[in-house]
Write a protein that holds these residues in place. Structure first.
Motif, PDB file in Angstrom:
ATOM      1  N   TYR A 146       0.859  -1.187   0.000  1.00 31.79           N
ATOM      2  CA  TYR A 146       0.000   0.000   0.000  1.00 31.79           C
ATOM      3  C   TYR A 146       0.890   1.229   0.000  1.00 31.79           C
ATOM      4  O   TYR A 146       1.673   1.456   0.933  1.00 31.79           O
ATOM      5  N   ARG A 147       0.757   2.038  -1.049  1.00 29.79           N
ATOM      6  CA  ARG A 147       1.625   3.195  -1.257  1.00 29.79           C
ATOM      7  C   ARG A 147       1.148   4.409  -0.455  1.00 29.79           C
ATOM      8  O   ARG A 147       0.011   4.824  -0.586  1.00 29.79           O
ATOM      9  N   LYS A 148       2.047   4.975   0.321  1.00 29.34           N
ATOM     10  CA  LYS A 148       1.749   6.187   1.088  1.00 29.34           C
ATOM     11  C   LYS A 148       2.255   7.445   0.394  1.00 29.34           C
ATOM     12  O   LYS A 148       2.011   8.547   0.869  1.00 29.34           O
ATOM     13  N   ARG A 149       2.979   7.270  -0.712  1.00 30.54           N
ATOM     14  CA  ARG A 149       3.584   8.402  -1.421  1.00 30.54           C
ATOM     15  C   ARG A 149       3.146   8.426  -2.877  1.00 30.54           C
ATOM     16  O   ARG A 149       2.789   7.403  -3.448  1.00 30.54           O
ATOM     17  N   ASP A 150       3.252   9.599  -3.486  1.00 33.65           N
ATOM     18  CA  ASP A 150       3.063   9.730  -4.928  1.00 33.65           C
ATOM     19  C   ASP A 150       4.283   9.155  -5.640  1.00 33.65           C
ATOM     20  O   ASP A 150       5.373   9.135  -5.063  1.00 33.65           O
ATOM     21  N   PRO A 151       4.164   8.690  -6.847  1.00 40.15           N
ATOM     22  CA  PRO A 151       2.925   8.641  -7.609  1.00 40.15           C
ATOM     23  C   PRO A 151       2.024   7.488  -7.141  1.00 40.15           C
ATOM     24  O   PRO A 151       2.509   6.523  -6.563  1.00 40.15           O
ATOM     25  N   GLU A 152       0.768   7.673  -7.376  1.00 36.48           N
ATOM     26  CA  GLU A 152      -0.266   6.676  -7.069  1.00 36.48           C
ATOM     27  C   GLU A 152      -0.388   6.392  -5.571  1.00 36.48           C
ATOM     28  O   GLU A 152      -0.587   5.261  -5.145  1.00 36.48           O
ATOM     29  N   TRP A 169      -2.839   0.199  -4.040  1.00 35.27           N
ATOM     30  CA  TRP A 169      -2.100  -1.032  -3.828  1.00 35.27           C
ATOM     31  C   TRP A 169      -1.309  -1.320  -5.087  1.00 35.27           C
ATOM     32  O   TRP A 169      -1.814  -1.122  -6.203  1.00 35.27           O
ATOM     33  N   GLY A 170      -0.076  -1.787  -4.931  1.00 33.79           N
ATOM     34  CA  GLY A 170       0.736  -2.071  -6.099  1.00 33.79           C
ATOM     35  C   GLY A 170       1.778  -3.141  -5.844  1.00 33.79           C
ATOM     36  O   GLY A 170       1.982  -3.586  -4.708  1.00 33.79           O
ATOM     37  N   LEU A 171       2.425  -3.523  -6.905  1.00 34.69           N
ATOM     38  CA  LEU A 171       3.518  -4.485  -6.810  1.00 34.69           C
ATOM     39  C   LEU A 171       4.684  -3.838  -6.085  1.00 34.69           C
ATOM     40  O   LEU A 171       4.923  -2.638  -6.241  1.00 34.69           O
ATOM     41  N   PRO A 172       5.421  -4.597  -5.308  1.00 37.60           N
ATOM     42  CA  PRO A 172       6.634  -4.025  -4.733  1.00 37.60           C
ATOM     43  C   PRO A 172       7.651  -3.764  -5.840  1.00 37.60           C
ATOM     44  O   PRO A 172       7.692  -4.471  -6.843  1.00 37.60           O
ATOM     45  N   GLU A 182       9.748  -0.429   4.894  1.00 37.67           N
ATOM     46  CA  GLU A 182       9.900   1.013   4.671  1.00 37.67           C
ATOM     47  C   GLU A 182       8.612   1.714   5.102  1.00 37.67           C
ATOM     48  O   GLU A 182       7.801   2.110   4.258  1.00 37.67           O
ATOM     49  N   PRO A 183       8.384   1.857   6.411  1.00 31.24           N
ATOM     50  CA  PRO A 183       7.109   2.415   6.887  1.00 31.24           C
ATOM     51  C   PRO A 183       6.859   3.863   6.465  1.00 31.24           C
ATOM     52  O   PRO A 183       5.709   4.301   6.433  1.00 31.24           O
ATOM     53  N   GLU A 184       7.895   4.586   6.084  1.00 30.73           N
ATOM     54  CA  GLU A 184       7.688   5.954   5.606  1.00 30.73           C
ATOM     55  C   GLU A 184       7.055   5.972   4.216  1.00 30.73           C
ATOM     56  O   GLU A 184       6.393   6.942   3.838  1.00 30.73           O
ATOM     57  N   ALA A 185       7.223   4.896   3.458  1.00 32.96           N
ATOM     58  CA  ALA A 185       6.707   4.827   2.090  1.00 32.96           C
ATOM     59  C   ALA A 185       5.508   3.901   1.946  1.00 32.96           C
ATOM     60  O   ALA A 185       4.669   4.111   1.072  1.00 32.96           O
ATOM     61  N   LEU A 186       5.450   2.871   2.799  1.00 29.29           N
ATOM     62  CA  LEU A 186       4.420   1.844   2.650  1.00 29.29           C
ATOM     63  C   LEU A 186       3.558   1.747   3.901  1.00 29.29           C
ATOM     64  O   LEU A 186       4.076   1.708   5.014  1.00 29.29           O
ATOM     65  N   GLY A 187       2.249   1.662   3.673  1.00 31.29           N
ATOM     66  CA  GLY A 187       1.324   1.534   4.788  1.00 31.29           C
ATOM     67  C   GLY A 187       1.017   0.100   5.153  1.00 31.29           C
ATOM     68  O   GLY A 187       0.614  -0.185   6.283  1.00 31.29           O
ATOM     69  N   THR A 210      -2.335   0.154  -8.735  1.00 30.17           N
ATOM     70  CA  THR A 210      -1.480   1.002  -9.554  1.00 30.17           C
ATOM     71  C   THR A 210      -1.558   0.566 -11.016  1.00 30.17           C
ATOM     72  O   THR A 210      -1.923  -0.569 -11.324  1.00 30.17           O
ATOM     73  N   HIS A 211      -1.180   1.476 -11.883  1.00 31.04           N
ATOM     74  CA  HIS A 211      -1.179   1.191 -13.321  1.00 31.04           C
ATOM     75  C   HIS A 211      -0.294  -0.016 -13.628  1.00 31.04           C
ATOM     76  O   HIS A 211      -0.701  -0.922 -14.373  1.00 31.04           O
ATOM     77  N   ALA A 212       0.921  -0.044 -13.076  1.00 33.00           N
ATOM     78  CA  ALA A 212       1.837  -1.152 -13.346  1.00 33.00           C
ATOM     79  C   ALA A 212       1.244  -2.486 -12.903  1.00 33.00           C
ATOM     80  O   ALA A 212       1.414  -3.506 -13.580  1.00 33.00           O
TER      81      ALA A 212
END
Length: 138
Positions: free
Chosen positions: A25-31, A35-38, A102-107, A122-124
């Motif tokens: 789960y992405r906490k930062r832009d983009p997107e 939810w996205g692939l690592p 990476e808790p600053e980037a991922l929730g 995410t698009h990817a």
């Protein structure tokens, strides 16, 4: 066309376990808030496979042993002045227990059954899922 905008190279991986897909789960832009692939950025002088292994380990704590190329994602967003090219690999063998590294980037880091994926992908991730489906059909 803005000559100062150069395509950037990212990478990601599809990790499957018992018909479930690992998503972050992405906490930062983009997107942000998707939810996205690592995965992440490819560093200078790093091969794509080195980058995938490093990024997956940094984000999830999983160690990829074997992988193969699944697809290439073109993410072109002129409205955000962004252009990414991202090879996505499928991990054929990996070890460890997935966790947020990476808790600053991922929730969150979570395994989702393929038939119960979250809506905001995410698009990817969407492109990779289509490539995975096309691969299984042929």
């Amino acid at each position: 066309m803005n000559p100062e905008i150069m395509p950037r190279v990212g990478c990601g991986a599809v990790l499957l376990r018992e018909n479930s897909l690992l998503l972050v789960y992405r906490k930062r832009d983009p997107e942000r808030d998707h939810w996205g692939l690592p995965g992440g950025k490819v560093d200078p002088f790093e091969t794509l496979q080195q980058a995938v292994r490093r990024e997956i380990l940094e984000e999830t704590g999983l160690q990829i042993e074997r992988m193969s190329l699944l697809c290439i994602v073109d993410q072109i967003a002129p409205d955000r002045n962004e252009h990414w090219i991202a090879p996505v690999y499928i991990a054929e063998d990996f070890t460890g227990n997935a966790a947020v590294m990476e808790p600053e980037a991922l929730g969150d880091v979570k395994w989702f059954p393929l038939e119960q994926l979250p809506r905001r992908l995410t698009h990817a991730t969407q492109v990779a899922l289509q490539a995975l489906q096309d691969r299984d059909v042929s």
